[in-house]
Design an enzyme around this catalytic site. Structure first.
Site, PDB file in Angstrom:
ATOM      1  N   TYR A 165      41.558  53.070  51.114  1.00  0.00           N
ATOM      2  CA  TYR A 165      42.299  52.685  49.947  1.00  0.00           C
ATOM      3  C   TYR A 165      42.101  53.685  48.908  1.00  0.00           C
ATOM      4  CZ  TYR A 165      44.177  50.055  46.144  1.00  0.00           C
ATOM      5  OH  TYR A 165      44.699  49.599  45.134  1.00  0.00           O
ATOM      6  N   ARG A 172      48.612  59.327  46.017  1.00  0.00           N
ATOM      7  CA  ARG A 172      49.667  58.504  45.337  1.00  0.00           C
ATOM      8  C   ARG A 172      49.634  58.944  43.898  1.00  0.00           C
ATOM      9  NH1 ARG A 172      50.072  51.843  44.850  1.00  0.00           N
ATOM     10  NH2 ARG A 172      47.904  52.211  44.350  1.00  0.00           N
ATOM     11  N   TYR A 225      41.694  51.032  35.412  1.00  0.00           N
ATOM     12  CA  TYR A 225      40.628  50.620  36.091  1.00  0.00           C
ATOM     13  C   TYR A 225      39.369  51.727  35.933  1.00  0.00           C
ATOM     14  CZ  TYR A 225      42.499  46.878  39.010  1.00  0.00           C
ATOM     15  OH  TYR A 225      43.146  45.807  39.598  1.00  0.00           O
ATOM     16  N   ARG A 238      51.559  45.565  36.910  1.00  0.00           N
ATOM     17  CA  ARG A 238      51.399  44.182  37.451  1.00  0.00           C
ATOM     18  C   ARG A 238      52.688  43.384  37.745  1.00  0.00           C
ATOM     19  NH1 ARG A 238      46.445  43.874  39.278  1.00  0.00           N
ATOM     20  NH2 ARG A 238      45.013  44.586  37.613  1.00  0.00           N
ATOM     21  N   GLU A 345      46.018  37.761  48.850  1.00  0.00           N
ATOM     22  CA  GLU A 345      46.908  38.349  47.741  1.00  0.00           C
ATOM     23  C   GLU A 345      48.219  37.621  47.829  1.00  0.00           C
ATOM     24  OE1 GLU A 345      46.228  42.506  47.337  1.00  0.00           O
ATOM     25  OE2 GLU A 345      48.522  42.833  47.345  1.00  0.00           O
TER      26      GLU A 345
HETATM   27  C1  3EB Z   1      44.432  44.578  42.596  1.00  0.00           C
HETATM   28  O1  3EB Z   1      44.866  43.886  41.621  1.00  0.00           O
HETATM   29  C2  3EB Z   1      44.662  44.191  43.746  1.00  0.00           C
HETATM   30  O2  3EB Z   1      47.296  49.962  45.187  1.00  0.00           O
HETATM   31  O3  3EB Z   1      49.595  49.187  44.898  1.00  0.00           O
HETATM   32  C3  3EB Z   1      47.591  44.721  44.219  1.00  0.00           C
HETATM   33  C4  3EB Z   1      48.870  45.150  44.119  1.00  0.00           C
HETATM   34  C5  3EB Z   1      46.683  45.708  44.580  1.00  0.00           C
HETATM   35  C6  3EB Z   1      49.050  46.751  44.342  1.00  0.00           C
HETATM   36  C7  3EB Z   1      48.302  49.038  44.968  1.00  0.00           C
HETATM   37  C8  3EB Z   1      46.792  46.983  44.767  1.00  0.00           C
HETATM   38  C9  3EB Z   1      48.009  47.419  44.694  1.00  0.00           C
HETATM   39  O4  3EB Z   1      43.772  45.606  42.110  1.00  0.00           O
HETATM   40  C10 3EB Z   1      45.289  45.036  44.848  1.00  0.00           C
END
Ligand code: 3EB
Length: 362
Positions: A165, A172, A225, A238, A345
């Site tokens: 991941y 990406r 992050y 989000r 999720e």
């Molecule tokens: C998170 O909130 C959980 O890498 O495109 C959620 C939605 C998550 C999209 C992405 C990853 C992705 O980090 C994982």
């Protein structure tokens, strides 16, 4: 074989002429989840107006979409056999077939899907896929990515010292930068889940018009992050709020039990499901502030829930039914989630389906 079907340029010119002569103002997007039987029954009625169909299931469904973007995601469905996610619009679409890369578009939006065998590391594969997507949407004039779905195998496995991941995130991110995208400003809603098999499947909606990014006050924006989650941050918003022929539509990204940037309730699926609901409700509250009443009876809700363990199905169904009402359409899938401590999720689409104020154009 008909010669027009082997000549994408010619097919496209013909389709462009048809589109120009048939354009009607307002072609809102629609979304349905269909069983194979329902899909078969509706296929003909949607033949010209289907933007794309994606099948989920542990077996390639016998029924397939022909003549429109179509992909199969090798991922077990927990509340059924296989299921089809079908994106439609009320206007004839222009389709292009480039083998691994299929697309359909109307005046406003373009649906694309790309399906490749994973014959390279995920950073290279995601870089390749995303640069191809950007080149294509830019050349057709639909440069704004709104929502992207990413599915690939071994998501939690390590390859040469880095989790798949995280490698995916590197490619990406590099592709966004290489194609002139601004992180945050040009960041779409998304999800990334672990499927079975050996394919990377990416499908997306892009548009001419920019959407409005919606963030969650309870959560750190993914592109911010800290480095513990990998050398490049995940590049997604989000949620994304768009105008769908004058009516609001909200794409809620894959949402999990994360507060700030940390996983909460490791090992406790029930508590994770509740935290996930709290995050989704925080996002719809933000959408409310932006003018979209997600709790209105004119708003359609469609959910996709991803469960790491099938034995959590009844519990997660109860939790989502309590929060969103038992009439909410939901698709339950078994998938690996991008952090190995996440068990649940959920993604959502909220669509205003109220009748148009002026229906005289019909
Ligand atoms: C998170 O909130 C959980 O890498 O495109 C959620 C939605 C998550 C999209 C992405 C990853 C992705 O980090 C994982």
């Amino acid at each position: 074989m008909e010669p027009t079907q082997t000549d994408p340029e010619r097919t496209q010119r013909r389709n462009d002429r048809e589109l120009v002569s048939q354009v009607r103002p307002g072609a809102p997007l629609g979304l349905s989840y269909f069983s194979p039987r329902e899909f078969e029954a509706h296929r003909a009625e949607y033949s010209d107006t289907m933007l794309g169909a994606v099948a989920f299931g542990a077996q390639r469904p016998r029924v397939a979409a022909t003549g429109c973007p179509y992909a199969w995601v090798d991922m077990p469905v927990l509340n059924g056999d296989s299921m089809f996610e079908v994106w439609t619009c009320s206007q004839p679409v222009v389709r292009e077939d480039h083998g691994e890369f299929l697309s359909a578009r109307n005046e406003d939006v373009l649906f694309g899907c790309l399906q490749t065998t994973l014959d390279r590391r995920l950073d290279a594969a995601s870089y390749f896929a995303y640069t191809r997507i950007f080149d294509f949407i830019d050349s057709r004039g639909y440069g704004q990515l709104l929502r992207v779905w990413n599915y690939f195998p071994h998501i939690n496995a390590e390859a040469d010292g880095l989790e798949c991941y995280m490698r995916f995130n590197v490619g990406r991110h590099e592709a966004f930068v290489a194609k002139g995208r601004m992180i945050a400003t040009d960041t779409p809603a998304a999800c990334a889940l672990g499927s079975r098999g050996e394919h990377l499947v990416i499908y997306f909606l892009a548009a001419k018009q920019r959407g409005q990014r919606v963030e969650n006050p309870r959560q750190t924006s993914p592109f911010a992050y800290p480095p513990q989650y990998g050398p490049r941050s995940p590049n997604f918003a989000r949620a994304m709020l768009i105008q769908n022929s004058g009516k609001p539509l909200l794409f809620v990204s894959g949402t999990a039990s994360i507060v700030g940037h940390q996983t909460l309730h490791a090992g406790n699926a029930r508590a994770q499901a509740r935290e996930t609901v709290a995050n989704i409700l925080a996002l719809t509250a933000q959408a409310q502030l932006a003018g979209f009443d997600c709790s209105s009876s004119n708003t359609d809700r469609l959910l996709k829930a991803y469960l790491r363990h099938p034995h959590d199905l009844a519990m997660v169904q109860d939790c989502l039914n309590d929060a969103f009402g038992p009439a909410t359409k939901a698709l339950y899938l078994q998938a690996d989630i991008c952090r190995s401590d996440l068990l649940v999720e959920v993604e959502a689409v909220y669509l205003d389906v109220s009748a148009p104020a002026d229906s005289s154009s019909g």
